[in-house]
Design a protein around this motif. Structure first.
Motif, PDB file in Angstrom:
ATOM      1  N   MET A   1      15.079  68.542  59.080  1.00  0.00           N
ATOM      2  CA  MET A   1      15.575  67.586  60.069  1.00  0.00           C
ATOM      3  C   MET A   1      16.659  68.232  60.907  1.00  0.00           C
ATOM      4  SD  MET A   1      17.314  63.849  59.506  1.00  0.00           S
ATOM      5  CE  MET A   1      17.961  62.944  60.899  1.00  0.00           C
ATOM      6  N   SER A   2      16.669  67.945  62.208  1.00  0.00           N
ATOM      7  CA  SER A   2      17.699  68.459  63.095  1.00  0.00           C
ATOM      8  C   SER A   2      18.323  67.308  63.868  1.00  0.00           C
ATOM      9  CB  SER A   2      17.113  69.488  64.062  1.00  0.00           C
ATOM     10  OG  SER A   2      16.125  68.887  64.877  1.00  0.00           O
ATOM     11  N   ILE A   3      19.435  67.583  64.529  1.00  0.00           N
ATOM     12  CA  ILE A   3      20.107  66.603  65.365  1.00  0.00           C
ATOM     13  C   ILE A   3      20.046  67.111  66.797  1.00  0.00           C
ATOM     14  CG2 ILE A   3      22.301  65.479  65.891  1.00  0.00           C
ATOM     15  CD1 ILE A   3      22.989  65.680  62.926  1.00  0.00           C
ATOM     16  N   ALA A   4      19.292  66.415  67.646  1.00  0.00           N
ATOM     17  CA  ALA A   4      19.121  66.833  69.034  1.00  0.00           C
ATOM     18  C   ALA A   4      19.855  65.930  70.009  1.00  0.00           C
ATOM     19  CB  ALA A   4      17.632  66.866  69.401  1.00  0.00           C
ATOM     20  N   PHE A  30      25.455  71.487  66.798  1.00  0.00           N
ATOM     21  CA  PHE A  30      24.013  71.306  66.584  1.00  0.00           C
ATOM     22  C   PHE A  30      23.199  71.546  67.852  1.00  0.00           C
ATOM     23  CE2 PHE A  30      25.792  68.484  63.205  1.00  0.00           C
ATOM     24  CZ  PHE A  30      25.251  69.152  62.113  1.00  0.00           C
ATOM     25  N   GLU A  31      23.865  71.984  68.921  1.00  0.00           N
ATOM     26  CA  GLU A  31      23.205  72.205  70.213  1.00  0.00           C
ATOM     27  C   GLU A  31      22.463  70.943  70.647  1.00  0.00           C
ATOM     28  OE1 GLU A  31      20.816  75.722  69.830  1.00  0.00           O
ATOM     29  OE2 GLU A  31      22.555  77.041  69.835  1.00  0.00           O
ATOM     30  N   ALA A  32      23.156  69.823  70.531  1.00  0.00           N
ATOM     31  CA  ALA A  32      22.581  68.511  70.821  1.00  0.00           C
ATOM     32  C   ALA A  32      23.136  67.966  72.132  1.00  0.00           C
ATOM     33  CB  ALA A  32      22.893  67.534  69.685  1.00  0.00           C
ATOM     34  N   ASP A 107      19.560  60.633  67.572  1.00  0.00           N
ATOM     35  CA  ASP A 107      19.403  60.973  66.155  1.00  0.00           C
ATOM     36  C   ASP A 107      20.588  60.503  65.329  1.00  0.00           C
ATOM     37  OD1 ASP A 107      16.932  62.509  66.279  1.00  0.00           O
ATOM     38  OD2 ASP A 107      18.090  64.032  67.346  1.00  0.00           O
ATOM     39  N   PRO A 172      21.303  67.911  57.800  1.00  0.00           N
ATOM     40  CA  PRO A 172      21.904  68.914  58.694  1.00  0.00           C
ATOM     41  C   PRO A 172      23.358  69.221  58.355  1.00  0.00           C
ATOM     42  CG  PRO A 172      20.620  67.344  59.959  1.00  0.00           C
ATOM     43  CD  PRO A 172      20.708  66.800  58.556  1.00  0.00           C
ATOM     44  N   THR A 175      23.366  70.965  54.337  1.00  0.00           N
ATOM     45  CA  THR A 175      22.943  72.359  54.214  1.00  0.00           C
ATOM     46  C   THR A 175      23.968  73.333  54.784  1.00  0.00           C
ATOM     47  OG1 THR A 175      21.699  72.155  56.283  1.00  0.00           O
ATOM     48  CG2 THR A 175      20.499  71.785  54.231  1.00  0.00           C
ATOM     49  N   ARG A 176      24.936  72.839  55.562  1.00  0.00           N
ATOM     50  CA  ARG A 176      25.984  73.696  56.119  1.00  0.00           C
ATOM     51  C   ARG A 176      27.296  73.592  55.352  1.00  0.00           C
ATOM     52  NH1 ARG A 176      25.494  74.069  62.430  1.00  0.00           N
ATOM     53  NH2 ARG A 176      23.261  73.780  62.776  1.00  0.00           N
ATOM     54  N   HIS A 204      17.302  72.717  49.014  1.00  0.00           N
ATOM     55  CA  HIS A 204      17.540  72.845  50.450  1.00  0.00           C
ATOM     56  C   HIS A 204      18.627  73.869  50.761  1.00  0.00           C
ATOM     57  CE1 HIS A 204      15.049  69.734  52.347  1.00  0.00           C
ATOM     58  NE2 HIS A 204      15.214  69.025  51.243  1.00  0.00           N
TER      59      HIS A 204
END
Length: 270
Positions: A1-4, A30-32, A107, A172, A175-176, A204
C-alpha cells in the motif's frame, strides 16, 4: 500500500498551520499530492420584520464566510511549503459533510484532535463524525504538533475489523518505523492474536514486538497512552469504534477517550 494523496482539514484555529505543515511533510516523504479543504455553513439570520434588514444580515454572513474561507486558504498556502503538488477546495457546506464527500479522492485524511478547543470556529471539522463516516484512514493531530516522524509506533490491537483496517492503512508508516509495538490491553489480550499481527508486520520488514497489558488501575485508553509515553512513541494506530443510533454516530469509550486526551498523533480507521 502507498499514499498518493493526503487531504488536510483547514480551519482558523491556532494549530491549523501546524497541521498543514505536518501534512505537507508527509506529502513530501511519500511523494504524495496535498489537498487543503475548508467549508462552513452560513448562520441563518434571526427573523426580522423588514425584508431589507434580512437581506443585509444575510449579506453580512455571506461576506464573513468569504473572508473565513480566504483566510483558511492563506494559511494553507503559507504552511504547505515545498509540497510537490497542492490543491485547494472550499464550499459553503457543513465542514464534516464536505470533508467526507471529498475524501473519496484521498488515501489519508488529516484532522485536528480538538478543533473547538483550538479556536477553529465554524470551519472546524470534528474528528469523531469524520472518522465514523469517511471510510478512509484518519490521522488525528493534537494541537501544537507540526511534524510526525512516526519513528516509534504503538499499534493498539483488538481483534476487530476496524483494527485490521487500521494496521493495513498504517503499513506505509510501519515499514519505515524504527520500532513498532503491538499492544493488547485487558484480560482477553492474550487471546486477541497480537503475536500473529506482530509476525505479519515482521514479514513486511517491521522491527516489531508484541505486548499484553493488564491495565488494573487505568482505563484501556489510559494504559495505551501510558505505554506510548514510556516507550517514546509518536504515533498510535488503532481502530475507531462506534455505532449509529437515531442517525447519530456515537463513539465507543476507548475511541472517545483517545480523541479527547491523546497528546500524540493517532491513525484510526472505522
Amino acid at each position: 500500500m502507498s499514499i498518493a494523496s493526503i487531504m488536510v482539514s483547514l480551519d482558523l484555529g491556532r494549530s491549523a498551520g501546524d497541521r498543514v505543515r505536518l501534512a505537507a511533510d508527509l506529502a513530501g516523504r511519500f511523494e504524495a499530492g496535498l489537498i487543503g479543504i475548508a467549508a462552513r455553513t452560513i448562520d441563518t439570520p434571526a427573523p426580522v420584520g423588514d425584508i431589507l434588514e434580512a437581506q443585509d444580515a444575510y449579506a453580512e454572513e455571506r461576506a464573513a464566510l468569504v473572508d473565513d474561507l480566504a483566510e483558511a486558504r492563506t494559511i494553507f498556502a503559507r504552511s504547505s511549503g515545498s509540497a510537490l503538488r497542492t490543491e485547494w477546495r472550499q464550499i459553503e457546506a457543513g465542514p464534516e459533510a464536505f470533508l467526507v464527500r471529498q475524501a473519496r479522492g484521498a488515501d489519508l485524511v488529516v484532522v485536528g484532535r480538538d478543533p473547538r478547543g483550538d479556536g477553529a470556529g465554524a470551519l472546524g471539522a470534528a474528528p469523531g463524525p469524520v472518522l465514523m463516516e469517511v471510510g478512509r484512514p484518519v490521522l488525528v493531530v493534537p494541537p501544537g504538533i507540526d511534524r510526525l516522524a512516526a519513528a516509534r509506533i504503538v499499534v493498539a490491537w483488538k481483534d476487530a475489523p476496524e483494527a485490521r483496517r487500521a494496521v493495513t492503512a498504517a503499513l506505509p508508516f510501519i515499514t519505515r518505523a524504527d520500532q513498532v509495538f503491538v499492544v493488547g490491553v485487558g484480560r482477553e489480550a492474550s487471546h486477541e492474536g497480537a503475536g500473529e499481527v506482530a509476525d505479519l508486520l515482521a514479514r513486511h520488514g517491521a522491527h516489531v514486538t508484541a505486548h499484553a497489558l493488564e491495565a488494573p488501575n487505568r482505563t484501556v485508553a489510559g494504559e495505551i497512552l501510558h505505554f506510548s509515553e514510556r516507550h517514546d512513541a509518536d504515533l498510535v494506530v488503532m481502530g475507531g469504534y462506534g455505532h449509529a443510533r437515531l442517525r447519530e454516530w456515537l463513539l465507543g469509550g476507548v475511541t472517545r477517550d483517545i480523541l479527547q486526551d491523546a497528546p500524540l498523533c493517532c491513525l484510526m480507521c472505522h
